[in-house]
Design an enzyme around this catalytic site. Structure first.
Site, short mmCIF file in Angstrom:
data_model
loop_
_atom_site.label_atom_id
_atom_site.label_comp_id
_atom_site.label_asym_id
_atom_site.label_seq_id
_atom_site.Cartn_x
_atom_site.Cartn_y
_atom_site.Cartn_z
N ASN A 34 -6.60 2.95 10.46
CA ASN A 34 -5.86 1.81 11.02
C ASN A 34 -5.81 1.82 12.54
OD1 ASN A 34 -4.32 4.08 9.86
ND2 ASN A 34 -2.60 3.22 10.97
N SER A 62 -3.34 -3.51 0.25
CA SER A 62 -2.12 -4.24 0.59
C SER A 62 -2.41 -5.71 0.89
CB SER A 62 -1.49 -3.59 1.83
OG SER A 62 -0.33 -4.30 2.21
N THR A 118 10.12 -6.42 -12.64
CA THR A 118 9.67 -7.80 -12.76
C THR A 118 8.62 -8.11 -11.70
OG1 THR A 118 11.79 -8.46 -13.68
CG2 THR A 118 10.44 -10.21 -12.69
N HIS A 132 -0.74 -7.87 2.93
CA HIS A 132 -0.53 -8.40 4.29
C HIS A 132 -1.55 -7.91 5.31
CE1 HIS A 132 1.57 -5.07 6.59
NE2 HIS A 132 1.70 -4.61 5.36
N GLN A 165 -7.10 -0.76 5.15
CA GLN A 165 -7.74 -1.43 6.28
C GLN A 165 -9.17 -1.88 5.97
OE1 GLN A 165 -6.50 -2.52 9.05
NE2 GLN A 165 -4.53 -1.49 9.03
N CYS A 194 3.79 1.47 11.89
CA CYS A 194 4.63 2.23 10.96
C CYS A 194 5.27 3.42 11.65
CB CYS A 194 3.78 2.70 9.79
SG CYS A 194 2.65 1.44 9.26
N ALA A 206 0.82 -1.21 0.00
CA ALA A 206 0.00 0.00 0.00
C ALA A 206 0.85 1.26 0.00
CB ALA A 206 -0.96 0.00 1.19
N THR A 207 1.99 1.25 0.66
CA THR A 207 2.82 2.46 0.68
C THR A 207 3.20 2.85 -0.75
OG1 THR A 207 3.67 1.95 2.87
CG2 THR A 207 5.00 3.45 1.52
C1 PLP Z 1 -0.58 -0.89 6.66
C2 PLP Z 1 -1.15 0.35 6.07
C3 PLP Z 1 -0.49 1.03 5.04
C4 PLP Z 1 0.85 0.59 4.50
O1 PLP Z 1 0.75 -0.64 3.84
P1 PLP Z 1 2.06 -1.46 3.42
O2 PLP Z 1 1.55 -2.50 2.47
O3 PLP Z 1 2.58 -2.03 4.69
O4 PLP Z 1 2.99 -0.52 2.76
C5 PLP Z 1 -1.09 2.16 4.53
N1 PLP Z 1 -2.27 2.60 4.99
C6 PLP Z 1 -2.94 1.99 5.97
C7 PLP Z 1 -4.25 2.52 6.43
C8 PLP Z 1 -2.40 0.84 6.55
O5 PLP Z 1 -3.06 0.24 7.54
#
Ligand code: PLP
Length: 381
Positions: free
Chosen positions: A153, A201, A239, A203, A181, A325, A73-74
């Site tokens: 989050n 994202s 890639t 994870h 989220q 984070c 997501a970043t």
């Molecule tokens: C975890 C999170 C991110 C960052 O996601 P990553 O995949 O870890 O870079 C961004 N925004 C929110 C709201 C998150 O919870």
């Protein structure tokens, strides 16, 4: 020592065993480069990536062509905001976002301010919510992009994205949402929701770390932020992470199936946890809206205890006091500060976030542990 009960699903989720099984062959047998169209190794990988693209698109009501795979997501957020700004800055330089956004959004906006952007940071109300009127009042003739997260989050608060995005659409302004989220927890249908850019994202929805996606609505201009082999329709060179993408696709498909029942089950467990703590521990309160909220999250303040000592003492549960984070920082949560909590109260707040593998058997011991620890710390002080 036994592992503590994991109640930090908003920081990251374990990979679902079904997701892992789906990924494994793509590390070994089907290891091809998805861009190698001259042999079966590459074609097999490409097919798997396209199947995953369909699964992700299906979960959010998008077309497969509108999905770009990223490293998380970043990266999606950086690509959305910087890429749109670069493509549309001839139309204006004003952006609108919210002070309670994730750092990936806020720091991207700060970066663009260095390059000449003007950014308005809206302050939500005491519940953590932004209103349509408030957003409308911030719009200028030069506004080109609005970025408001779908669900927070730290406190789980869900913004009225439908209304906010509709306003942006009426004004011809692009709308990005950090839905990291929300995706996999709430139904999102981009056929009905007028959002132009959406970040997610792997994870956070039982897929692997290091993979994510950006939804880019058809005809929304976007300048790539990474140059190279012109992968992903020249929006994101590099890639492709085939096993990761396959895992994200499977995770999306599982969420599509499980999401509704899971949210209902987790709301029950979360409410049990929240009510138990509020009833058994005096001087506690829940931060943020309790109605416009994710089913799995509760953020609770424990007045009169030192936040750092509290987190260290809660050693039978894995929880956090804000965003993983920002773990490098010792500042109180800026999200809670925006809700007008004092520094002390923001420090002594704990986020409990439940998920797929949380069971009823986790909840009663967690309530008991929190009750005992807070009572002991208050006595010692
Ligand atoms: C975890 C999170 C991110 C960052 O996601 P990553 O995949 O870890 O870079 C961004 N925004 C929110 C709201 C998150 O919870």
């Amino acid at each position: 020592m036994d592992y503590p009960v994991y109640l930090d699903y908003n920081a990251t989720t374990p990979v679902d065993p079904q997701v892992l099984d789906t990924m494994l062959p793509y590390f070994t047998t089907h290891f091809g480069n998805a861009a190698s169209r001259t042999h079966v190794y590459g074609l097999k990988a490409e097919d798997a990536v396209e199947a995953a693209r369909e699964q992700v698109a299906e979960l959010i009501g998008a077309m497969p062509k509108e999905i770009v795979f990223t490293s998380g997501a970043t990266e999606s957020i950086n690509l959305a905001i910087k890429g749109f700004y670069e493509a549309a800055q001839h139309r204006g330089n004003h952006l609108i976002t919210v002070v309670t956004e994730h750092k990936a959004v806020l720091d991207t906006c700060h970066h663009l301010e260095q390059l000449g952007a003007e950014v308005t940071y809206l302050l939500p109300d005491g519940d953590g919510l932004i209103s349509r009127d408030q957003l409308e009042a911030a719009i200028k003739p030069t506004t080109i992009l609005i970025s408001v997260m779908l669900a927070n989050n730290e406190i789980g608060v869900i913004q009225p994205i439908q209304e906010l995005a509709a306003l942006a659409q009426e004004r011809g302004i692009a709308f990005h949402t950090d839905a990291t989220q929300a995706i996999g927890k709430l139904p999102v249908n981009l056929r009905k929701l007028p959002v132009d850019l959406l970040s997610l994202s792997g994870h956070k929805l039982y897929g692997p770390k290091g993979v994510g996606a950006l939804y880019i609505r058809k005809n929304i201009p976007l300048t790539a932020q990474q140059d190279g082999g012109r992968h992903e329709r020249n929006r994101r060179s590099g890639t492709l992470n085939v096993p990761g993408i396959v895992g994200l696709g499977k995770a999306a498909a599982l969420c599509d199936d499980l999401m509704t029942d899971e949210a209902q089950r987790l709301a029950g467990l979360r409410d049990q946890l929240e009510t138990g703590i509020l009833q058994q521990v005096p001087d506690t309160h829940v931060n943020g809206s309790r109605t416009q909220r994710l089913a799995n999250t509760t953020n609770i303040s424990f007045a009169g205890v030192d936040g750092e000592v509290l987190l260290m003492s809660l050693n039978r549960i894995a929880v956090s006091n804000g965003s993983a984070c920002n773990s490098a920082s010792t500042e109180p949560s800026y999200v809670l500060k925006a809700l007008h909590l004092s520094d002390d109260l923001a420090y002594s707040s704990v986020r409990f976030s439940l998920g797929r593998f949380t069971t009823e058997a986790d909840i009663t011991p967690a309530i008991q542990h929190v009750t005992e620890v807070v009572a002991r710390l208050r006595q010692e002080q």
